[in-house]
Design an enzyme around this catalytic site. Sequence first.
Site, mmCIF file in Angstrom:
data_model
loop_
_atom_site.group_PDB
_atom_site.id
_atom_site.type_symbol
_atom_site.label_atom_id
_atom_site.label_comp_id
_atom_site.label_asym_id
_atom_site.label_seq_id
_atom_site.Cartn_x
_atom_site.Cartn_y
_atom_site.Cartn_z
ATOM 1 C CD GLU A 33 -2.591 -1.088 2.710
ATOM 2 O OE1 GLU A 33 -2.394 -0.151 3.517
ATOM 3 O OE2 GLU A 33 -3.263 -2.095 2.979
ATOM 4 C CG HIS A 93 6.838 -0.739 4.737
ATOM 5 N ND1 HIS A 93 6.527 -0.151 3.531
ATOM 6 C CD2 HIS A 93 5.811 -1.570 5.020
ATOM 7 C CE1 HIS A 93 5.358 -0.605 3.117
ATOM 8 N NE2 HIS A 93 4.909 -1.476 4.001
HETATM 9 P P1 DGP Z 1 2.103 -2.429 2.976
HETATM 10 O O1 DGP Z 1 0.802 -3.055 2.613
HETATM 11 O O2 DGP Z 1 3.206 -3.452 3.085
HETATM 12 O O3 DGP Z 1 2.464 -1.257 2.095
HETATM 13 O O4 DGP Z 1 1.903 -1.882 4.462
HETATM 14 C C1 DGP Z 1 1.728 -0.535 4.772
HETATM 15 C C2 DGP Z 1 1.313 -0.457 6.209
HETATM 16 O O5 DGP Z 1 1.474 0.883 6.645
HETATM 17 C C3 DGP Z 1 -0.137 -0.823 6.460
HETATM 18 O O6 DGP Z 1 -0.179 -2.024 7.241
HETATM 19 C C4 DGP Z 1 -0.718 0.338 7.226
HETATM 20 C C5 DGP Z 1 0.489 1.146 7.610
HETATM 21 N N1 DGP Z 1 0.289 2.578 7.586
HETATM 22 C C6 DGP Z 1 -0.176 3.323 6.559
HETATM 23 N N2 DGP Z 1 -0.227 4.617 6.902
HETATM 24 C C7 DGP Z 1 0.247 4.703 8.175
HETATM 25 C C8 DGP Z 1 0.443 5.791 9.072
HETATM 26 O O7 DGP Z 1 0.199 6.969 8.786
HETATM 27 N N3 DGP Z 1 0.939 5.474 10.316
HETATM 28 C C9 DGP Z 1 1.249 4.186 10.664
HETATM 29 N N4 DGP Z 1 1.733 3.982 11.897
HETATM 30 N N5 DGP Z 1 1.073 3.142 9.831
HETATM 31 C C10 DGP Z 1 0.578 3.401 8.598
#
Ligand code: DGP
Length: 114
Positions: free
Chosen positions: A96, A101
């Site tokens: 996403e 990460h």
């Molecule tokens: P991926 O699907 O691998 O791109 O995971 C992205 C993750 O990032 C998802 O599990 C939700 C998290 N995420 C998205 N926006 C934010 C944010 O603003 N703060 C935090 N702590 N996590 C976020």
Amino acid sequence: MSDECIFCKINRGEIPSDILYRDEDCFVIRDVAPRAPVHLLVIPTVHFTYLSGLSEEFQPVLGRMFSAAKDMAAREGVVDSGYRLVINQGPDSGQEVPHLHLHVLGGRHLGGMA
Ligand code: DGP
């Protein structure tokens, strides 16, 4: 750094987030939508989306990320019970956020791989 990237904004302090760990190469936050009792994100401070975009000079960053993941797993108390490290890459993985990460998941039985 990318102006619009959520994780770059968190890194710059423009989006408030509890930084659990930081060194010169990466930082760690809790996932905003946790899928396990322990769900951390290990994020490189350098902005890149794919491992394929990582030049050789940044390979030590990956080592630092895995080291941070290991240390955070210990801090969260999931070393003995076990944990999972996940890196999503591209559309089929469901990635996403287009900033590389490492997910650290634990605290419950995680089941088989998808
Ligand atoms: P991926 O699907 O691998 O791109 O995971 C992205 C993750 O990032 C998802 O599990 C939700 C998290 N995420 C998205 N926006 C934010 C944010 O603003 N703060 C935090 N702590 N996590 C976020």
